[in-house]
Design a protein around this motif. Structure first.
Motif, short mmCIF file in Angstrom:
data_model
loop_
_atom_site.label_atom_id
_atom_site.label_comp_id
_atom_site.label_asym_id
_atom_site.label_seq_id
_atom_site.Cartn_x
_atom_site.Cartn_y
_atom_site.Cartn_z
N UNK A 160 0.80 -1.07 0.20
CA UNK A 160 0.05 -0.16 0.18
C UNK A 160 1.00 1.24 0.09
N UNK A 161 2.05 1.23 0.90
CA UNK A 161 2.90 2.48 0.77
C UNK A 161 3.52 2.72 -0.43
N UNK A 162 4.02 1.66 -1.18
CA UNK A 162 4.73 1.71 -2.48
C UNK A 162 3.77 2.10 -3.38
N UNK A 163 2.59 1.54 -3.30
CA UNK A 163 1.52 1.83 -4.33
C UNK A 163 1.22 3.44 -4.27
N UNK A 164 1.27 3.84 -3.13
CA UNK A 164 0.99 5.22 -2.89
C UNK A 164 2.21 6.15 -3.09
N UNK A 165 3.26 5.63 -3.33
CA UNK A 165 4.49 6.45 -3.34
C UNK A 165 5.38 6.16 -4.55
N UNK A 166 5.25 4.82 -5.08
CA UNK A 166 6.15 4.47 -5.94
C UNK A 166 6.27 5.27 -7.36
N UNK A 167 4.97 5.93 -7.69
CA UNK A 167 4.83 6.85 -8.74
C UNK A 167 5.63 8.01 -8.68
N UNK A 168 5.60 8.65 -7.30
CA UNK A 168 6.15 9.78 -6.99
C UNK A 168 7.81 9.40 -7.16
N UNK A 169 8.25 8.40 -6.40
CA UNK A 169 9.64 8.15 -6.20
C UNK A 169 10.30 7.86 -7.81
N UNK A 170 9.50 7.23 -8.64
CA UNK A 170 10.14 7.09 -10.02
C UNK A 170 9.92 8.27 -10.78
N UNK A 171 9.09 9.25 -10.57
CA UNK A 171 9.08 10.37 -11.25
C UNK A 171 10.37 11.28 -10.96
N UNK A 172 10.48 11.11 -9.43
CA UNK A 172 11.66 11.63 -9.02
C UNK A 172 13.02 11.36 -9.74
N UNK A 173 13.17 10.08 -9.80
CA UNK A 173 14.20 9.38 -10.31
C UNK A 173 14.31 9.64 -11.95
N UNK A 174 13.20 9.81 -12.72
CA UNK A 174 13.18 9.65 -14.16
C UNK A 174 12.87 11.16 -14.59
N UNK A 175 12.26 11.93 -14.24
CA UNK A 175 11.69 13.19 -14.74
C UNK A 175 12.16 14.48 -13.90
N UNK A 176 11.87 15.53 -14.43
CA UNK A 176 12.54 16.80 -13.68
C UNK A 176 11.63 17.15 -12.72
N UNK A 177 12.14 18.10 -11.79
CA UNK A 177 11.32 18.59 -10.54
C UNK A 177 9.84 19.17 -11.08
#
Length: 447
Positions: free
Chosen positions: A235-252
């Protein structure tokens, strides 16, 4: 405490009153969150909003990742008759401090690696913000204890007072001209501390710190917790994994657009939060068949309300987002509309999951969430580079549809639930009206 009296239902009693109270506080919290988000978006813009989001997400994310299922186990055992509530709470409190410290160390190693494309200032500040990780962990235990004790007024109070504190601090930053990603991050993180300390002291004062049988209680908490831990992690990863990957793959800036869309879409999630906060502890005290029947009744009612809210939000989405955050966030509108559907479906799935959680079978939810989390990670890695933040939203939507289908199949195959059990009927509406009028208790299962 005056605000507490404003949101406290005066005429509706019992479990429905608790749901309405939490729902009212959720609306209040949403309003404060939107106001805080407007201030940050207007003064920082998409890029600054993205940097601020990257800083504040780590303490809560890491705390939730290392819960070991303790909050769910605490609610479950504190509701069981004959169990020693004090021993379970104190034991869970000790465990949360230890796990929060471990999470802080893990974050200190992880952040510099994952945020390598951010400025050194942002990375260092994000690392310092990890001191709030143990506090966040203690907060999850306190929230669970208040749910189990059915102290929903204090439960609501502990959730929205930090947001009010954040609003006041952000307003102060605007007045003094010190509105930066770093100071606004402090405004988000700090108000949680005094509330966590106050709730902890209040609960500890009602239980003896030197409780007996802490080892036995610890083993029981871990036994249930480990089985539900996968649910917490997934549940935690589902709620944050998208933001975490956006942090690592895209711009601020991309993260800023995505976070604004994600936060505003949570309007639809208010109903589910209010319902499950009351449903899980209430259903944990029932027999299996009664708990499942209660879960389905509540699910059908919440479905009806979610549909109306979702349609309304979808229609006003373009005007609402630009009006609140400005035209610099116009690119977030398509993502916002996708996330509205995703949030609605995910919230209904979580309501249905309470039937498994409250009957001592958290492992079923764990398996579903772990499998769908794996699917989500694959989809995010594939779609984000191609469609950017819209790809993240589509990935979440596909994943929650698969999760809902899995829950549907388990209920139909294992518990012989029929398709009509998932559809709102006139009896459900009548049942709800009787509850509101106080003519029936929530644990009377006249299906």
């Amino acid at each position: 405490m005056a605000i507490l009296q404003m949101i406290k239902p005066r005429k509706i009693r019992g479990s429905v009153g608790n749901v309405m109270q939490i729902f009212a506080s959720n609306i209040f919290m949403l309003g404060i969150n939107v106001l805080n988000g407007i201030m940050i978006a207007r003064f920082l813009g998409p890029e600054g909003r993205g940097e601020q989001a990257a800083i504040i997400m780590w303490p809560q994310f890491l705390a939730y990742c290392l819960t070991l299922g303790i909050p769910s186990a605490l609610v479950y055992y504190m509701k069981k008759k004959g169990e020693d509530q004090g021993t379970y709470y104190i034991t869970a409190l000790y465990m949360s401090v230890i796990l929060g410290s471990v999470a802080m160390v893990i974050g200190a190693v992880l952040i510099p690696f994952w945020m390598k494309d951010y400025s050194q200032e942002v990375i260092e500040f994000a690392a310092w913000a990890l001191v709030m990780t143990p506090i966040a962990m203690i907060g999850t235990v306190n929230t669970a204890a208040l749910q189990a004790r059915e102290e929903f007024t204090l439960y609501s109070f502990s959730r929205y007072i930090p947001l009010v504190g954040t609003m006041l601090l952000l307003s102060g930053l605007i007045i003094t001209g010190h509105f930066t990603p770093f100071f606004s991050s402090v405004a988000y993180l700090f108000p949680v501390l005094p509330v966590a300390v106050w709730i902890t002291l209040k609960l500890v004062s009602q239980y003896k710190v030197s409780q007996r049988n802490k080892r036995k209680s610890g083993r029981k908490i871990l036994s249930y917790g480990i089985r539900s831990y996968g649910t917490d992690v997934a549940g935690t990863f589902s709620g944050y994994i998208d933001q975490i990957l956006v942090v690592g793959l895209l711009s601020p800036a991309s993260l800023g657009l995505y976070v604004v869309s994600l936060n505003l879409s949570k309007i639809v999630n208010m109903i589910q939060n209010a319902i499950t906060s009351v449903l899980f502890p209430k259903a944990s005290g029932l027999e299996q068949s009664e708990a499942i029947q209660l879960t389905f009744k509540v699910y059908r009612i919440s479905t009806l309300v979610t549909i109306f809210v979702g349609i309304g939000v979808f229609i006003v989405a373009p005007y609402l987002l630009i009006l609140l955050y400005g035209r610099s966030f116009a690119d977030a509108i398509p993502v916002f509309r996708i996330l509205i559907f995703q949030t609605a479906i995910a919230s209904l799935s979580w309501v249905l999951s309470q039937g498994f959680m409250s009957t001592g079978k958290p492992g079923i939810v764990t398996v579903i969430r772990v499998l769908t989390l794996g699917l989500n990670i694959v989809l995010l890695r594939v779609l984000i580079p191609i469609l950017e933040i819209k790809g993240a939203a589509i990935s979440l939507l596909i994943t929650c549809l698969v999760e809902f289908l899995a829950i549907f199949l388990i209920y139909t195959i294992k518990h012989q639930m029929k398709l009509r059990d998932f559809i709102v009927s006139k009896n459900d509406v009548r049942w709800l009206l009787q509850l509101v009028r106080g003519r029936r208790r929530i644990n009377e299962m006249n299906v």
